[in-house]
Design a protein around this motif. Structure first.
Motif, mmCIF file in Angstrom:
data_model
loop_
_atom_site.group_PDB
_atom_site.id
_atom_site.type_symbol
_atom_site.label_atom_id
_atom_site.label_comp_id
_atom_site.label_asym_id
_atom_site.label_seq_id
_atom_site.Cartn_x
_atom_site.Cartn_y
_atom_site.Cartn_z
ATOM 1 N N GLU A 78 0.855 -1.869 0.139
ATOM 2 C CA GLU A 78 -0.058 -0.010 0.171
ATOM 3 C C GLU A 78 0.913 1.261 0.117
ATOM 4 O OE1 GLU A 78 -2.344 1.602 -1.114
ATOM 5 O OE2 GLU A 78 -4.079 0.140 0.062
ATOM 6 N N LEU B 198 -1.607 4.632 3.695
ATOM 7 C CA LEU B 198 -1.588 4.242 4.912
ATOM 8 C C LEU B 198 -2.088 4.951 6.501
ATOM 9 C CD1 LEU B 198 1.436 1.468 4.100
ATOM 10 C CD2 LEU B 198 -1.203 0.982 4.721
ATOM 11 N N ILE B 199 -0.606 6.624 6.311
ATOM 12 C CA ILE B 199 -0.734 7.367 7.828
ATOM 13 C C ILE B 199 -1.887 7.772 7.657
ATOM 14 C CG2 ILE B 199 0.238 9.411 7.598
ATOM 15 C CD1 ILE B 199 2.763 8.343 6.460
ATOM 16 N N ARG C 209 -5.167 6.515 7.200
ATOM 17 C CA ARG C 209 -5.817 5.816 8.033
ATOM 18 C C ARG C 209 -5.482 5.258 9.240
ATOM 19 N NH1 ARG C 209 -6.043 0.717 4.662
ATOM 20 N NH2 ARG C 209 -4.736 1.196 3.263
ATOM 21 N N GLY C 210 -4.552 5.800 9.710
ATOM 22 C CA GLY C 210 -3.327 5.605 10.985
ATOM 23 C C GLY C 210 -2.759 4.683 11.679
ATOM 24 N N ARG C 211 -2.124 4.205 9.911
ATOM 25 C CA ARG C 211 -0.959 2.854 9.929
ATOM 26 C C ARG C 211 0.604 3.877 9.995
ATOM 27 N NH1 ARG C 211 -4.193 -1.121 6.461
ATOM 28 N NH2 ARG C 211 -1.948 -2.488 6.174
ATOM 29 N N VAL C 212 0.491 4.778 10.593
ATOM 30 C CA VAL C 212 1.872 5.615 10.786
ATOM 31 C C VAL C 212 3.091 5.334 10.580
ATOM 32 C CG1 VAL C 212 3.114 8.002 11.187
ATOM 33 C CG2 VAL C 212 0.326 7.588 11.714
ATOM 34 N N GLU C 213 3.259 4.362 11.304
ATOM 35 C CA GLU C 213 4.584 3.372 11.990
ATOM 36 C C GLU C 213 4.604 2.348 10.328
ATOM 37 O OE1 GLU C 213 7.469 4.139 12.986
ATOM 38 O OE2 GLU C 213 5.872 5.658 14.422
ATOM 39 N N GLU C 214 3.810 1.986 10.216
ATOM 40 C CA GLU C 214 3.951 0.896 8.567
ATOM 41 C C GLU C 214 3.903 2.015 7.600
ATOM 42 O OE1 GLU C 214 0.999 -2.406 6.360
ATOM 43 O OE2 GLU C 214 0.178 -1.387 8.422
ATOM 44 N N GLY C 215 3.853 3.195 7.520
ATOM 45 C CA GLY C 215 3.668 4.023 6.142
ATOM 46 C C GLY C 215 4.746 4.526 6.403
#
Length: 518
Positions: free
Chosen positions: A226, A231-232, A234-240
């Motif tokens: 993705e 990702l960021i 949708r709140g998945r900051v560290e994964e982003g």
């Protein structure tokens, strides 16, 4: 929703000079795979014009056109004037228009990958219905499902490419979508040329092979990473951040990551992106999202690509010669896109759009003059003039391929802030498909009514859009996608349109101290 204090959010300063990273294998592979979505779009554009010139297909689904074509007594310009035949081509684009609007919340809430996979699955269903069609209703239903696939794919793929690409290479990499589109057109023309002699089911093979790029897009979409932006958001900051470090090939991504986080903060305050996009501060992007795709279709390119075999047969070319000519134009379109990929991040968007527009105007006028002087309702072009027409049309396609073809998708996909990006791309795709539908449905009737004047009609529109670029489009070359909003405040015209309380150094402007956004 829009609020008084929201102005404090968004990208606040220009950090482009601090961006780190390089072209990595991860970016190359993901862009290559995602751009296959363009091949689906291109294959359908190319394939529909070929099968509508095949006698077994016409005899089965459009017997009136079949008899008119072979009777020899009809005006050359009007042999294919049939609304049912036009509906076969255009129904896909009307379905795509609706699907592109549905795709926007899917793309925003579930990610770019989700829309890419949905598009691939829908296209597979449509291809299956078309290859097995036993009546016109089944054929049209298959076209509608193809349209749903195109609506999802065209909405998500350009966004995916823009967000994955490094800023300094974004133009060239984003054009992978258009390159794949032209490759799809060229491949479809080659397949039509080969299947025309497989009677009576060659047309089924042409339509059925559309499943190949759709299958590749669906399977590959399941394994794509993705985008960091999605990702960021949708709140998945560290994964982003991890994905960003991987695709940039460095851990030093603080500047770009900060831009993405700031943009996502604003994006997450927006409950209604389509309403927000109407606000004055988004006016320049909205105008471009409407005008760029509309102008792209009003060049007349889709009329040539949809109906190339029909058009050439109307001019007196034989069946084999007309399909051969359409293969030639497909090859020219594909090769010219390579020119654009190699020059867009060096020369910039404006130079390519303006030079391409001038060449297309000249070519359309020359074709109109030749047809007006040497071709009529009841006479054929001589061999020498037929060759001249094909050469000039190829020059027209060449100019389109390095200018409005790829850039009609690239510019809208790179100019929107994150909070309205998926909505903006949906508008771009919807406008593109609306005008594509209108031209596809009306072209055969316009050709019958305007005759050679149809080329002057398109030349007039190309003149308008070339002037539009000169006056209203700033150069976006090398501007990071998250800082694009700062560009409009520097433009001589758009800075007068945007709100006065948006100083350049703050991006969105200063908010009152009483407003808190966490």
């Amino acid at each position: 929703m829009a609020g008084g204090g929201m102005a404090a959010l968004g990208v606040k300063t220009e950090r482009a000079a601090q961006y780190k990273g390089r072209m990595t294998l991860a970016v190359a592979m993901t862009c290559l795979v995602a751009a296959v979505g363009g091949a689906i779009f291109g294959y359908d554009i190319g394939i529909s014009g070929g099968v509508t010139s095949m006698d077994p297909f016409l005899e089965k689904f459009f017997p009136v056109v079949f008899h008119r074509k072979n009777s020899g007594g009809k005006n050359n310009y009007c042999k294919y004037d049939n609304q049912g035949l036009a509906a076969f081509t255009s129904s896909l684009y009307l379905a795509g228009l609706v699907a592109s609007l549905v795709a926007s919340p899917v793309t925003r809430n579930y990610g770019r990958k989700a829309s890419i996979v949905c598009g691939g699955v829908s296209f597979l269903i449509g291809a299956a219905l078309n290859v097995a069609a036993v009546n016109l209703a089944m054929l049209i239903l298959g076209r509608i499902m193809l349209g749903v696939g195109i609506g999802f794919g065209n909405q998500a793929v350009p966004l995916y490419l823009s967000e994955m690409a490094p800023a300094h290479l974004r133009g060239g990499l984003n054009m992978m979508f258009q390159l794949a589109t032209t490759l799809g057109i060229f491949t479809a023309n080659l397949i039509n040329y080969g299947t025309q002699n497989i009677k009576p089911w060659g047309w089924r093979l042409s339509l059925g092979l559309a499943a190949a790029p759709a299958l590749l897009m669906t399977l590959a979409g399941l394994f794509l990473p993705e985008t960091p932006n999605s990702l960021i958001e949708r709140g998945r900051v560290e994964e982003g951040r991890r994905v960003l470090e991987r695709i940039r090939g460095t851990a030093d991504v603080d500047a770009e990551f900060t831009d993405m986080v700031e943009a996502s903060e604003l994006a997450n305050t927006i409950e209604h992106p389509f309403r927000n996009i109407l606000e004055p501060r988004n006016r320049p992007q909205l105008v471009m999202a409407v005008c760029m795709p509309a102008f792209q279709i009003l060049t007349g390119i889709n009329s040539i690509l949809f109906y190339a075999p029909v058009l050439f047969q109307s001019m007196g070319f034989g069946s084999n010669a007309s399909l051969y000519s359409s293969v030639l134009t497909g090859a020219v379109l594909f090769s010219s896109t390579l020119i654009s990929i190699g020059t867009v991040d060096r020369l910039g968007r404006r130079k390519l759009l303006i030079s391409g527009g001038i060449q297309m105007i000249v070519c359309q006028v020359i074709v109109a003059v030749i047809l007006g002087a040497k071709f009529g309702a009841d006479k054929q072009l001589s061999r020498s003039y037929s060759i001249a027409v094909v050469v000039v049309i190829c020059l027209f396609v060449l100019a389109f391929g390095w200018s409005w073809g790829p850039l009609g998708w690239t510019v809208p996909s790179e100019i929107f802030p994150l909070e309205t990006r998926s909505a903006g791309q949906s508008i771009t795709v919807a406008v593109n498909l609306l005008f594509t539908f209108a031209i596809a449905q009306a072209f055969l009737s316009l050709l019958c009514a305007f005759k050679f004047g149809i080329f002057l009609f398109f030349a007039g529109w190309i003149t308008v859009m070339t002037v539009f670029v000169c006056v209203f489009l700033p150069e976006t070359k090398g501007v990071p996608i998250e800082e694009m909003v700062l560009l409009w405040r520097k433009h001589w015209f758009w800075k007068k349109v945007m709100p006065a309380d948006m100083p350049l150094e703050d991006g969105w402007g200063a908010a009152p101290a009483t407003n808190n956004h966490k």
